[in-house]
Design a protein around this motif. Sequence first.
Motif, PDB file in Angstrom:
ATOM      1  N   ARG A 109     -38.061 -43.897   3.856  1.00 35.26           N
ATOM      2  CA  ARG A 109     -37.743 -45.066   4.697  1.00 35.26           C
ATOM      3  C   ARG A 109     -36.356 -45.610   4.400  1.00 35.26           C
ATOM      4  O   ARG A 109     -35.611 -45.972   5.311  1.00 35.26           O
TER       5      ARG A 109
ATOM      6  N   PHE B 296     -44.626 -42.440  21.744  1.00 30.54           N
ATOM      7  CA  PHE B 296     -44.469 -43.585  20.847  1.00 30.54           C
ATOM      8  C   PHE B 296     -45.041 -44.883  21.429  1.00 30.54           C
ATOM      9  O   PHE B 296     -44.831 -45.967  20.882  1.00 30.54           O
TER      10      PHE B 296
ATOM     11  N   GLU C 228     -47.245 -42.622  11.094  1.00 28.61           N
ATOM     12  CA  GLU C 228     -46.447 -43.822  10.843  1.00 28.61           C
ATOM     13  C   GLU C 228     -47.235 -44.841  10.030  1.00 28.61           C
ATOM     14  O   GLU C 228     -46.683 -45.509   9.141  1.00 28.61           O
TER      15      GLU C 228
ATOM     16  N   ASN D 113     -35.876 -38.963  11.348  1.00 27.69           N
ATOM     17  CA  ASN D 113     -37.169 -38.448  10.901  1.00 27.69           C
ATOM     18  C   ASN D 113     -37.878 -37.784  12.078  1.00 27.69           C
ATOM     19  O   ASN D 113     -38.025 -38.391  13.137  1.00 27.69           O
TER      20      ASN D 113
ATOM     21  N   ARG E  93     -45.280 -50.492  15.586  1.00 25.69           N
ATOM     22  CA  ARG E  93     -44.600 -49.389  14.920  1.00 25.69           C
ATOM     23  C   ARG E  93     -43.759 -49.903  13.759  1.00 25.69           C
ATOM     24  O   ARG E  93     -43.254 -51.020  13.790  1.00 25.69           O
ATOM     25  N   PRO E  94     -43.552 -49.087  12.712  1.00 26.36           N
ATOM     26  CA  PRO E  94     -42.669 -49.502  11.620  1.00 26.36           C
ATOM     27  C   PRO E  94     -41.249 -49.701  12.139  1.00 26.36           C
ATOM     28  O   PRO E  94     -40.797 -48.974  13.034  1.00 26.36           O
TER      29      PRO E  94
ATOM     30  N   ARG F 176     -40.734 -44.710  10.308  1.00 28.17           N
ATOM     31  CA  ARG F 176     -40.621 -44.672  11.762  1.00 28.17           C
ATOM     32  C   ARG F 176     -40.216 -43.266  12.191  1.00 28.17           C
ATOM     33  O   ARG F 176     -39.172 -42.747  11.767  1.00 28.17           O
ATOM     34  N   VAL F 177     -41.047 -42.625  13.001  1.00 32.61           N
ATOM     35  CA  VAL F 177     -40.774 -41.272  13.484  1.00 32.61           C
ATOM     36  C   VAL F 177     -39.840 -41.360  14.685  1.00 32.61           C
ATOM     37  O   VAL F 177     -40.137 -42.042  15.664  1.00 32.61           O
TER      38      VAL F 177
END
Length: 379
Positions: free
Chosen positions: A363, A85, A191, A108, A96-97, A197-198
Motif C-alpha cells: 500500500r 470496480f 481489496e 497494482n 474501496r481502499p 487498491r487494485v
Amino acid sequence: MTTRSPADPSLPLADLMSAAVPAPGGGPDGGDRPEPAPRRARRRRRRPLLIALALLCVLLVAGAGTAWWTVHGLESNIGHEDGVFDRTALPDAGPRPEADAAAGRAVNILLVGSDSRGPASTGSEADADFESQRGNRTDTMMLLHIPSDRSAIHAVSIPRDSWVPIPGHGEAKINAAFSWGGPRLLVATVEGLTGVRVDHYVAVDFDGFKAMVDTLDGVDVTLKQAAHDPSQNVDFAAGVNHLDGARALQFVRQRHGLARGDFDRVVRQQQLLAAIAGKTLDDGVLSHPLRTRSLLDSMTRTMTVDSGFGLTEMLGLASSLKDVRTSRLDFRTVPTTGTGWKGKQSVVLLDSARSAELFAAIRKDTTWPAPAKGETWKP
C-alpha cells in the motif's frame, strides 16, 4: 458484462514493420514514448524483464519497439469486463481502499488464471454474460505491484484455497469469490483482505499458456527433484525439462505427488511464467515481427481485462518499465501458517500478522518485510 472491441483490417507487412505506436506512460501523469529497438549487444546487457507481466503479453514487445498493429490488430482479441470496480451491488463489501498518497505512481494489478478445460472463459470469444460462467473458479491468483519509481516488478501469489472473508458470504476459499460473483466480487475480496487498491484486473485462460509455449517451440524448466503425478500419470525429471504446450499445462496442473501440495503448484506457475518470458526475450523472437505477432495473438485471444486497461495503457506501462532487470524481479507467496481444515475442506491459513506487514508495504510502496523460508522464488 464483457464488451468487445471492433476488429480492424490487417495491415500489409510493410506497414506492420514500419509504423510506430504512440504510447503514454504507465502512471496517471503519463511518461515517455517507447524507445527504438535496441541493438542486440545492448539487449543482452539491459534485457528489459517484464516477466511478471508475461500474462499481459503485449508488454513483452515494449523493449523491442512496437508496430501499429499491436494496438489496432490485437485489441479486438481481448475481452473487456465492465464494472469490475463497481461496489453498488456489493453493499457488504464497503467502500474501496483509498490509494495511499505515499505510493505515488505505483500500480497494482490483480492477475488471475483459470483452467476451464472447456469453452473459452476469457478473451473476446468468451460468453459475454458472466451468468453463463457461474461456478468457474480461478486456479492462479497474483497481485502484481509495480513501484512508483518503476525499478522492479513484484508478484505476490495468493493460494486459491486461502481461507478469507468474502463480502456477503462469510469465510470461504478465496477462489469461491469468482464463482459466486465474478471479477467484481473477487476484486472486492482481494481489496478487503489486503487493504490494497487494485488498479487493474487481468484474467487469462490456461489455454493461452499452451498456445504461447507452442509458438515459442517449447520452454525449459528446471526441477531439483523428479516428480510423478499419479492423477495425470506423467513424470517430470530432475534437472532440465523441455515442455511443449500440452506438457506445460500438465506441469502447472500437477497437485498430487508434490511435497508441499498447492504451495509447490504455486511455484510451478511462477516457473512457467519465468520460462515463457525468458524465452520470449531471447534474441530472434521479438526481432521477428511475424513470430511476435503470432505470440501476441495466441495470448490475447484468451485474455480479459477491466474496461479501463486497453493495449495502449498496457504499452504505456511497459514503456515505463523498459529498464527493469532480472535482479529486480520477485515472486512471493503470501505468508501462511500452513494448511488446516474448515469442516470437510482442506484450506490454506494465512498468517494475519505477517501478511498485514506485506500488504502495508504494498500500500505504501515501501521496502517489503523479509520473507520466511519457502515464501519467495526467483528465476
